[in-house]
Design an enzyme around this catalytic site. Structure first.
Site, PDB file in Angstrom:
ATOM      1  N   GLU A   1       2.312  -8.219   8.235  1.00  0.00           N
ATOM      2  CA  GLU A   1       2.532  -6.763   8.237  1.00  0.00           C
ATOM      3  C   GLU A   1       3.350  -6.307   7.034  1.00  0.00           C
ATOM      4  O   GLU A   1       3.625  -5.119   6.870  1.00  0.00           O
ATOM      5  CB  GLU A   1       3.249  -6.330   9.535  1.00  0.00           C
ATOM      6  CG  GLU A   1       2.422  -6.490  10.787  1.00  0.00           C
ATOM      7  CD  GLU A   1       1.059  -5.814  10.684  1.00  0.00           C
ATOM      8  OE1 GLU A   1       0.999  -4.679  10.183  1.00  0.00           O
ATOM      9  OE2 GLU A   1       0.061  -6.431  11.099  1.00  0.00           O
TER      10      GLU A   1
ATOM     11  N   PRO B   1       0.815  -1.226   0.000  1.00  0.00           N
ATOM     12  CA  PRO B   1       0.000   0.000   0.000  1.00  0.00           C
ATOM     13  C   PRO B   1       0.842   1.267   0.000  1.00  0.00           C
ATOM     14  O   PRO B   1       0.343   2.344  -0.298  1.00  0.00           O
ATOM     15  CB  PRO B   1      -0.811  -0.102   1.301  1.00  0.00           C
ATOM     16  CG  PRO B   1      -0.520  -1.411   1.908  1.00  0.00           C
ATOM     17  CD  PRO B   1       0.586  -2.077   1.169  1.00  0.00           C
TER      18      PRO B   1
ATOM     19  N   ASP C   1      -9.353   2.190 -24.771  1.00  0.00           N
ATOM     20  CA  ASP C   1      -9.779   2.068 -23.375  1.00  0.00           C
ATOM     21  C   ASP C   1      -9.672   3.399 -22.642  1.00  0.00           C
ATOM     22  O   ASP C   1      -8.894   4.269 -23.025  1.00  0.00           O
ATOM     23  CB  ASP C   1      -8.888   1.055 -22.635  1.00  0.00           C
ATOM     24  CG  ASP C   1      -9.279  -0.383 -22.942  1.00  0.00           C
ATOM     25  OD1 ASP C   1     -10.393  -0.595 -23.449  1.00  0.00           O
ATOM     26  OD2 ASP C   1      -8.454  -1.272 -22.663  1.00  0.00           O
TER      27      ASP C   1
ATOM     28  N   ARG D   1      -3.000  -7.165 -20.739  1.00  0.00           N
ATOM     29  CA  ARG D   1      -3.816  -6.714 -21.882  1.00  0.00           C
ATOM     30  C   ARG D   1      -3.081  -5.681 -22.737  1.00  0.00           C
ATOM     31  O   ARG D   1      -3.492  -5.389 -23.846  1.00  0.00           O
ATOM     32  CB  ARG D   1      -5.192  -6.225 -21.438  1.00  0.00           C
ATOM     33  CG  ARG D   1      -5.181  -5.128 -20.414  1.00  0.00           C
ATOM     34  CD  ARG D   1      -6.566  -4.808 -19.890  1.00  0.00           C
ATOM     35  NE  ARG D   1      -7.344  -4.061 -20.836  1.00  0.00           N
ATOM     36  CZ  ARG D   1      -8.432  -4.530 -21.454  1.00  0.00           C
ATOM     37  NH1 ARG D   1      -8.864  -5.730 -21.207  1.00  0.00           N
ATOM     38  NH2 ARG D   1      -9.085  -3.773 -22.293  1.00  0.00           N
TER      39      ARG D   1
HETATM   40  N1  SAM Z   1       1.058  -3.266   7.414  1.00  0.00           N
HETATM   41  C1  SAM Z   1       0.937  -2.888   6.062  1.00  0.00           C
HETATM   42  C2  SAM Z   1       0.610  -1.416   5.944  1.00  0.00           C
HETATM   43  O1  SAM Z   1      -0.076  -0.886   6.831  1.00  0.00           O
HETATM   44  O2  SAM Z   1       1.037  -0.782   4.958  1.00  0.00           O
HETATM   45  C3  SAM Z   1      -0.167  -3.673   5.367  1.00  0.00           C
HETATM   46  C4  SAM Z   1       0.179  -5.086   5.169  1.00  0.00           C
HETATM   47  S1  SAM Z   1      -1.087  -5.973   4.308  1.00  0.00           S
HETATM   48  C5  SAM Z   1      -2.055  -6.574   5.645  1.00  0.00           C
HETATM   49  C6  SAM Z   1      -0.293  -7.401   3.720  1.00  0.00           C
HETATM   50  C7  SAM Z   1       0.185  -7.316   2.297  1.00  0.00           C
HETATM   51  O3  SAM Z   1      -0.923  -7.098   1.421  1.00  0.00           O
HETATM   52  C8  SAM Z   1       1.157  -6.209   1.947  1.00  0.00           C
HETATM   53  O4  SAM Z   1       2.468  -6.554   2.314  1.00  0.00           O
HETATM   54  C9  SAM Z   1       1.001  -6.100   0.461  1.00  0.00           C
HETATM   55  O5  SAM Z   1       1.766  -7.044  -0.225  1.00  0.00           O
HETATM   56  C10 SAM Z   1      -0.481  -6.414   0.264  1.00  0.00           C
HETATM   57  N2  SAM Z   1      -1.323  -5.213   0.084  1.00  0.00           N
HETATM   58  C11 SAM Z   1      -2.261  -4.774   0.940  1.00  0.00           C
HETATM   59  N3  SAM Z   1      -2.873  -3.691   0.476  1.00  0.00           N
HETATM   60  C12 SAM Z   1      -2.321  -3.416  -0.718  1.00  0.00           C
HETATM   61  C13 SAM Z   1      -2.520  -2.402  -1.703  1.00  0.00           C
HETATM   62  N4  SAM Z   1      -3.412  -1.445  -1.521  1.00  0.00           N
HETATM   63  N5  SAM Z   1      -1.781  -2.450  -2.822  1.00  0.00           N
HETATM   64  C14 SAM Z   1      -0.856  -3.413  -3.001  1.00  0.00           C
HETATM   65  N6  SAM Z   1      -0.610  -4.405  -2.104  1.00  0.00           N
HETATM   66  C15 SAM Z   1      -1.332  -4.404  -0.987  1.00  0.00           C
END
Ligand code: SAM
Length: 263
Positions: free
Chosen positions: A116, A89, A169, A154
């Site tokens: 995490e 994220p 698109d 795509r």
């Molecule tokens: N503790 C992290 C934080 O607050 O940024 C979130 C960890 S999340 C529970 C577990 C995993 O989900 C991340 O390491 C990532 O690979 C994936 N993930 C979660 N949300 C995401 C997003 N919006 N975009 C991309 N990957 C995401």
């Protein structure tokens, strides 16, 4: 293009490769996919991929060693090493432009976090790019990687046929796409716009461009801010803003509290 996804849940990708345009890209040899089980790169009896965070706190962190070994192993198989993308994220938000950039790579390696997230040293030493699919938190990177891969695949030349050209698109030329209609001609009293039945392909194309522009103006005016407009587009937007101004003035003049004798 070689695409490897590093995950502790490789089975999640079985269905992904087997449907729609992604399946066609794989069957046509344009994409060689691989879901790599990170657990296979652990060296302990219990195949542990996570550990407690240094400094304390809740949650677990993905251990760096199995991930580093998995990345190295995939890079060895890819001739050019593979551009390595961590789903997180915290990353840059996925856009059509990002997808187009990734589609030009020879090979891609997506890392799916869990818990995490991954140990920071993986990011420092092994990751080329950090990618997010939006400002929300998923439980794992698998769905995020699927979203990114679908958008990328795509755009790989040859994956979409002419009839489904990605150039039309939304976002590809900075605009949202126009509306689509199919049979029946009238549905629940709502008729297909006459112009689409006219057979005049140039007029239809002009109408579609105009609707694209108007959709973008109404829904995502921010997209127009940095886009170069041609003369015709400028004229359409000018007419629309004049019309909008008239509507707003009319509404302001007819607000209940602006009528004589009303509070
Ligand atoms: N503790 C992290 C934080 O607050 O940024 C979130 C960890 S999340 C529970 C577990 C995993 O989900 C991340 O390491 C990532 O690979 C994936 N993930 C979660 N949300 C995401 C997003 N919006 N975009 C991309 N990957 C995401």
């Amino acid at each position: 293009m070689h695409i490897a996804v590093l995950t502790i849940f490789p089975a999640m990708f079985d269905l992904f490769w087997e449907h729609g345009i992604v399946r066609r890209a794989v069957a046509g040899g344009l994409v060689q996919p691989q879901a790599v089980d990170i657990r296979a790169f652990t060296r302990d009896r219990h195949q542990v991929t996570d550990d407690r965070p240094y400094g304390g706190g809740c949650g677990m962190v993905m251990k760096p060693e199995p991930l580093a070994r998995a990345i190295e192993s995939v890079r060895d198989q890819f001739n050019d090493g593979g551009f390595t993308v961590l789903m997180t994220p915290r990353g840059d938000q996925l856009s059509q432009q990002t997808a187009a950039g990734l589609a030009r790579q020879q090979g891609l390696i997506f890392i799916c976090g869990r818990y995490e997230g991954v140990d920071a040293r993986i990011v420092h030493r092994h990751v080329d790019y950090e990618l997010s699919i939006g400002d929300y938190v998923l439980s794992g990177g698998e769905l995020a990687a699927m979203v990114a891969m679908d958008a990328v695949i795509r755009l790989i030349p040859g994956v979409l046929g002419g009839a489904q050209s990605a150039q039309r698109d939304s976002f590809s030329d900075g605009l949202l796409e126009h509306e689509h209609y199919t049979r029946p001609r009238v549905f629940e009293g709502d008729a297909v716009p006459e112009i689409l039945l006219s057979g005049d392909h140039q007029a239809i194309e002009r109408w579609r461009r105009k609707m694209s522009l108007i959709e973008t103006l109404m829904r995502r005016p921010d997209l127009l801010e940095n886009r170069a407009l041609d003369e015709r587009e400028t004229e359409i937007l000018r007419q629309w803003s004049q019309m909008l101004e008239r509507v707003l003035k009319h509404q302001a003049a007819h607000r209940p509290d602006s009528l004589p004798g009303r509070q």
